[in-house]
Design an enzyme around this catalytic site. Structure first.
Site, short mmCIF file in Angstrom:
data_model
loop_
_atom_site.label_atom_id
_atom_site.label_comp_id
_atom_site.label_asym_id
_atom_site.label_seq_id
_atom_site.Cartn_x
_atom_site.Cartn_y
_atom_site.Cartn_z
N TYR A 105 50.36 -67.65 -5.97
CA TYR A 105 51.39 -67.85 -7.00
C TYR A 105 52.21 -69.11 -6.75
O TYR A 105 53.27 -69.27 -7.35
CB TYR A 105 52.36 -66.67 -7.04
N GLY A 160 60.24 -54.80 -12.02
CA GLY A 160 60.27 -56.23 -12.29
C GLY A 160 61.48 -56.99 -11.83
O GLY A 160 61.51 -58.22 -11.95
N GLY A 163 59.68 -52.16 -7.38
CA GLY A 163 58.84 -52.33 -6.21
C GLY A 163 59.46 -53.38 -5.32
O GLY A 163 60.13 -53.11 -4.33
N GLU A 206 60.90 -48.44 -12.37
CA GLU A 206 59.81 -48.52 -11.38
C GLU A 206 59.97 -49.74 -10.49
O GLU A 206 59.14 -50.65 -10.51
CB GLU A 206 58.46 -48.61 -12.12
N CYS A 256 39.28 -71.19 6.61
CA CYS A 256 38.65 -72.47 6.25
C CYS A 256 38.87 -72.83 4.79
O CYS A 256 37.92 -72.90 3.99
CB CYS A 256 37.17 -72.40 6.57
N1 LLP Z 1 55.57 -51.11 -12.99
C1 LLP Z 1 54.45 -51.69 -13.44
C2 LLP Z 1 53.77 -51.11 -14.59
C3 LLP Z 1 53.95 -52.84 -12.80
O1 LLP Z 1 52.83 -53.43 -13.26
C4 LLP Z 1 54.65 -53.40 -11.70
C5 LLP Z 1 54.14 -54.60 -11.00
C6 LLP Z 1 55.82 -52.75 -11.25
C7 LLP Z 1 56.27 -51.61 -11.93
C8 LLP Z 1 56.62 -53.23 -10.08
O2 LLP Z 1 57.12 -54.49 -10.30
P1 LLP Z 1 58.17 -55.11 -9.27
O3 LLP Z 1 59.45 -54.31 -9.34
O4 LLP Z 1 57.59 -55.05 -7.91
O5 LLP Z 1 58.35 -56.48 -9.75
N2 LLP Z 1 51.49 -59.51 -6.61
C9 LLP Z 1 52.56 -60.10 -7.39
C10 LLP Z 1 53.34 -59.05 -8.17
C11 LLP Z 1 52.47 -58.21 -9.07
C12 LLP Z 1 53.29 -57.19 -9.87
C13 LLP Z 1 52.41 -56.28 -10.63
N3 LLP Z 1 53.09 -55.22 -11.33
C14 LLP Z 1 53.43 -60.93 -6.46
O6 LLP Z 1 53.16 -61.01 -5.26
O7 LLP Z 1 54.39 -61.55 -6.92
#
Ligand code: LLP
Length: 419
Positions: free
Chosen positions: A318, A239, A277, A275, A344
């Site tokens: 978003y 997150g 991402g 975690e 489109c």
């Molecule tokens: N762990 C869990 C349980 C999650 O649901 C997520 C993301 C992460 C880790 C990784 O989160 P990060 O570090 O990437 O923020 N498509 C959206 C983001 C969806 C995130 C879903 N869960 C966007 O483009 O902003």
């Protein structure tokens, strides 16, 4: 780390000029930097070097096999949300035993696959899921490693679609319900209670909610401990936000330090997972597209590019602001453009009212596109998904080739009576 810098007026990915990549693989395409991906992961690793912590890269942000292979080589664990992602981790050389399986509605097949593969933990999100996992574990005569994902009812202060820690969200269970689940789980010989998990949202730019979530989970583990339910592990989710425009997210090391401060102050005996991402992938990638036409109407200048919302959906989904820059700094006069694609829908835009010195035939890059870009692409309007390229120093590799029309249509069938 910014691996995308101008040299002699030309944007490069590491040491490769981006026009060279566009000419070689075509556009639209995603370009990732190995150095940036590795640097960001290493910052998390170093941030927690003094603690028993596992960095489990969140596969959903960018699941290209080459990216996963880089993470696996660094020694990363993984956070997955589907059987498909588990298969990717395995094919990329990642370890199932370093993988946590998150997700709110895992199918029986996915749970079976995870148990047979030997994942580190299945992070479950309801009593019904507990029962399903138990049943499958019994049928396989295996001990299922589980953690309970709690929902601490904390506002992550982010876009509502990616805010997951409020009571109204579908994710996790309340502390009260978690207590019931743990009481059942510890009685079962086919379950191994590994720990507890929490993830309150994505693109978080404030430390406060992350720290509040951690404190509330530690409070709860102390309550469990008093009941004789001893956990070994705390999964803090991902997150951490990044800067797309003018956000001021904490740095990776500030984030790690803030978490460590709580763990130390509270004398927390648990090992932890995080975690990440987006914080690893977003700024390690760009989206490359070419201006097909410039169209000027009474009210707007449109730069009509060859990429579209099917390739990169974040701006419309978003309302996400992502920076757009020209690949070649050119002497043409800057004008204010809406940068839009061929799909489109009026929602098919990458950016509105952007001042850009571009013309027909020029290349542009959407920055910060390494996370939730290619993974969220689709074939809408029967457009092939974009190419993905990984740059390593002065070399580049096509790590996902462009689909052709046959690949897009081959899985569809017309029943014979309709022919
Ligand atoms: N762990 C869990 C349980 C999650 O649901 C997520 C993301 C992460 C880790 C990784 O989160 P990060 O570090 O990437 O923020 N498509 C959206 C983001 C969806 C995130 C879903 N869960 C966007 O483009 O902003």
């Amino acid at each position: 780390m910014n691996a995308f810098l101008y040299r002699d007026g030309l944007l490069h990915a590491e040491d490769v000029p981006l026009d060279q990549i566009a000419n070689a693989v075509g556009t639209p395409s995603y370009v990732y930097s190995r150095a940036a991906l590795e640097q960001h992961w290493n910052e998390f690793k170093q941030g927690f070097s003094e603690y028993d912590a596992s960095i489990r890269y969140s596969v959903k942000s960018n699941s290209n096999l080459a990216v996963l292979a880089l993470m696996a080589r660094l020694g990363s664990g993984f956070d997955i949300v589907s059987g498909g992602e588990l298969e990717r981790v395995i094919r990329a050389g990642g370890k199932p035993e370093a993988t946590v399986f998150s997700g709110v509605a895992k199918s029986a097949d996915e749970i079976k696959f995870a148990l047979e593969s030997g994942v580190f933990s299945i992070n479950l999100e309801s009593q019904s899921e507990l029962m399903r996992i138990l049943e499958i574990a019994k049928s396989l005569d295996r001990r299922a490693p589980i953690s309970v994902r709690v929902n601490p009812d904390i506002d992550a202060n982010t876009h509502p679609y990616i805010s997951t820690g409020l009571r109204e969200a579908k994710f996790g269970v309340s502390f009260e319900e978690a207590l019931d689940i743990y009481r059942i789980a510890v009685q079962q010989s086919h379950l191994k209670v590994v720990g507890i998990a929490v993830h309150i949202g994505s693109q978080m730019t404030l430390l406060g909610p992350i720290i509040d979530a951690l404190e509330s989970v530690i409070d709860f583990t102390e309550r469990l401990d008093a009941e004789g339910i001893k956990l070994g592990h705390l999964d803090l989710g991902g997150g951490l936000g990044v800067r797309y425009k003018d956000e001021q997210p904490p740095t990776i090391s500030e984030y790690c330090d803030a978490i460590l401060e709580v763990l130390t102050r509270r004398g927390c005996p648990l090992s932890i997972s995080i975690e990440p991402g987006r914080a690893i992938t977003a700024n390690a990638g760009i989206f490359l597209s070419r201006v097909e036409y410039i169209k000027t109407t009474e009210s707007k200048n449109f730069a009509l590019v060859d990429g579209a919302m099917n390739d990169l959906i974040r701006p419309v989904l978003y309302d996400a602001w992502m920076d757009i820059v020209p690949i070649q700094q050119s002497p043409v006069e800057s004008r204010i453009f809406d940068v839009v694609g061929p799909v489109c829908e009026t929602g098919d835009f990458f950016g509105k009212d952007r001042k850009l010195a571009i013309d027909e035939g020029h290349l542009i890059a959407v920055l910060g596109a390494g996370a939730y870009g290619a993974v969220m692409s689709s074939n809408y309007n029967t457009r092939p998904k974009p190419v993905e390229v990984l740059v390593d120093g002065d070399q580049f590799f096509e790590v996902n080739t462009r689909e052709n029309i046959d690949q897009m249509l081959d899985s569809e069938h017309i029943p014979s009576q309709f022919l």
